[in-house]
Design a protein around this motif. Sequence first.
Motif, PDB file in Angstrom:
ATOM      1  N   TYR A  67      -7.583  61.162  -2.101  1.00 59.11           N
ATOM      2  CA  TYR A  67      -6.804  60.003  -1.633  1.00 59.11           C
ATOM      3  C   TYR A  67      -7.574  59.270  -0.537  1.00 59.11           C
ATOM      4  O   TYR A  67      -7.679  58.037  -0.557  1.00 59.11           O
ATOM      5  CB  TYR A  67      -5.449  60.477  -1.112  1.00 59.11           C
ATOM      6  N   ASN A  68      -8.129  60.027   0.419  1.00 58.30           N
ATOM      7  CA  ASN A  68      -8.890  59.410   1.506  1.00 58.30           C
ATOM      8  C   ASN A  68     -10.076  58.628   0.962  1.00 58.30           C
ATOM      9  O   ASN A  68     -10.387  57.528   1.439  1.00 58.30           O
ATOM     10  CB  ASN A  68      -9.367  60.480   2.484  1.00 58.30           C
ATOM     11  N   LYS A  71      -8.849  55.475  -0.702  1.00 63.15           N
ATOM     12  CA  LYS A  71      -8.401  54.508   0.311  1.00 63.15           C
ATOM     13  C   LYS A  71      -9.592  53.827   0.974  1.00 63.15           C
ATOM     14  O   LYS A  71      -9.577  52.614   1.219  1.00 63.15           O
ATOM     15  CB  LYS A  71      -7.544  55.199   1.365  1.00 63.15           C
ATOM     16  N   ASP A  75     -10.193  49.921   0.816  1.00 65.41           N
ATOM     17  CA  ASP A  75     -10.329  49.124   2.043  1.00 65.41           C
ATOM     18  C   ASP A  75     -11.607  48.289   2.015  1.00 65.41           C
ATOM     19  O   ASP A  75     -11.605  47.120   2.424  1.00 65.41           O
ATOM     20  CB  ASP A  75     -10.322  50.038   3.271  1.00 65.41           C
ATOM     21  N   GLU A 176      -6.744  50.930  -6.064  1.00 65.84           N
ATOM     22  CA  GLU A 176      -5.334  51.076  -5.691  1.00 65.84           C
ATOM     23  C   GLU A 176      -4.575  51.942  -6.694  1.00 65.84           C
ATOM     24  O   GLU A 176      -3.689  52.709  -6.319  1.00 65.84           O
ATOM     25  CB  GLU A 176      -4.684  49.695  -5.570  1.00 65.84           C
ATOM     26  N   LEU A 179      -5.471  55.371  -5.864  1.00 66.74           N
ATOM     27  CA  LEU A 179      -4.752  55.709  -4.632  1.00 66.74           C
ATOM     28  C   LEU A 179      -3.337  56.183  -4.954  1.00 66.74           C
ATOM     29  O   LEU A 179      -2.860  57.196  -4.418  1.00 66.74           O
ATOM     30  CB  LEU A 179      -4.710  54.472  -3.737  1.00 66.74           C
TER      31      LEU A 179
END
Length: 361
Positions: A67-68, A71, A75, A176, A179
């Motif tokens: 997940y990190n 993300k 970003d 996304e 994510l």
Amino acid sequence: MAAHRKPRQFPLSGQAVRTAATLALASAATATLFEGSGHAEPALTPAQVKAKVDQLYQEAEVATEKYNGAKEKADRARGSLDRLRDEAARRTDRLNEARDGLGSIATAQYRAGGLDPAVQLALTSDPEQYLERAALAEKAGERQAAAVASVHRELTGLRQLHTESAERLTELQGHEADLRRQKAAVQGKLTEARTLLARLTAEERARYEAATASGRTGGGSSASGDAAAVRADRGSLPRGPVSAPNSRAAQAIAFAQAQIGKPYVWGATGPSAYDCSGLTQASWRAAGVSLPRTTYTQINAGQRVSRSELAPGDLVFFYSGITHVGLYIGGGQMIHAPRPGAPVRIAPIDEMPFAGATRVT
């Protein structure tokens, strides 16, 4: 011709009815028994529950690091898309200015009649006046050519920006979606772990929480156990500054020490909560060093060192998938954010399978 008669039906006697009903009920009960046994959850011993919960928390941490990573990529894609959109807005303004300039030239030519210089020479009786007009017309032509070139340049740039923006948008949407998948995976593992822990008796849960507070196992913990563990951790801190190989390592450790007792929250990077890689990233950021976001990228953020070469400030990694990280403080100890329900604390590096170490440079 013989008549067709319906076969005679003989009603069941009372004994027959009772026998049939008994058989039907027995059959239904048997079917229910088999059906229920096929779907019933197997009974687990407290030790099996604890082992399964530990496994689920580890799997949740794997999903957390994914997940990190997703993300971080999302970003970056979002930032790139925003920059492209800003540049497109600036180019649009320049395009409008170029078009306005071209329109002014066209209006001036229309008002002047737009006569060809050769025609103007044929109509004028003053050669000097013609030469003056011809020079002005040539300058106007140069301005018009420059204005046309400017419009063309801005249009070409805008087309390129729109193409790049569409590509970044597609990339962002993909990150996304990843994510959302990783978030669902984390939440699913944590929910399953909480469900399993709820199957323990109060006494079993108390023993489990006491073990968690002492750092001997994973899982949920009680507030009193956490407070005791935090007091013990802070009491075990060395007096004065840590003997680190350099000032930046000492600053990173000092920051991590100040976070002891703060909760683990997956995906968190501080200042009120952290996950494992969020804590190490924030600690080294406080020392002026920028680390990547995930465990599997942080391990490549410096010089690899062996376990026997460990020095305070080194990043220590665990499990074969490089899914957990802590900040080494010397004496076989680290500061880390363990998992949900267990706050930032000091722990021995022996409590998890050691996978490698990196010295931040």
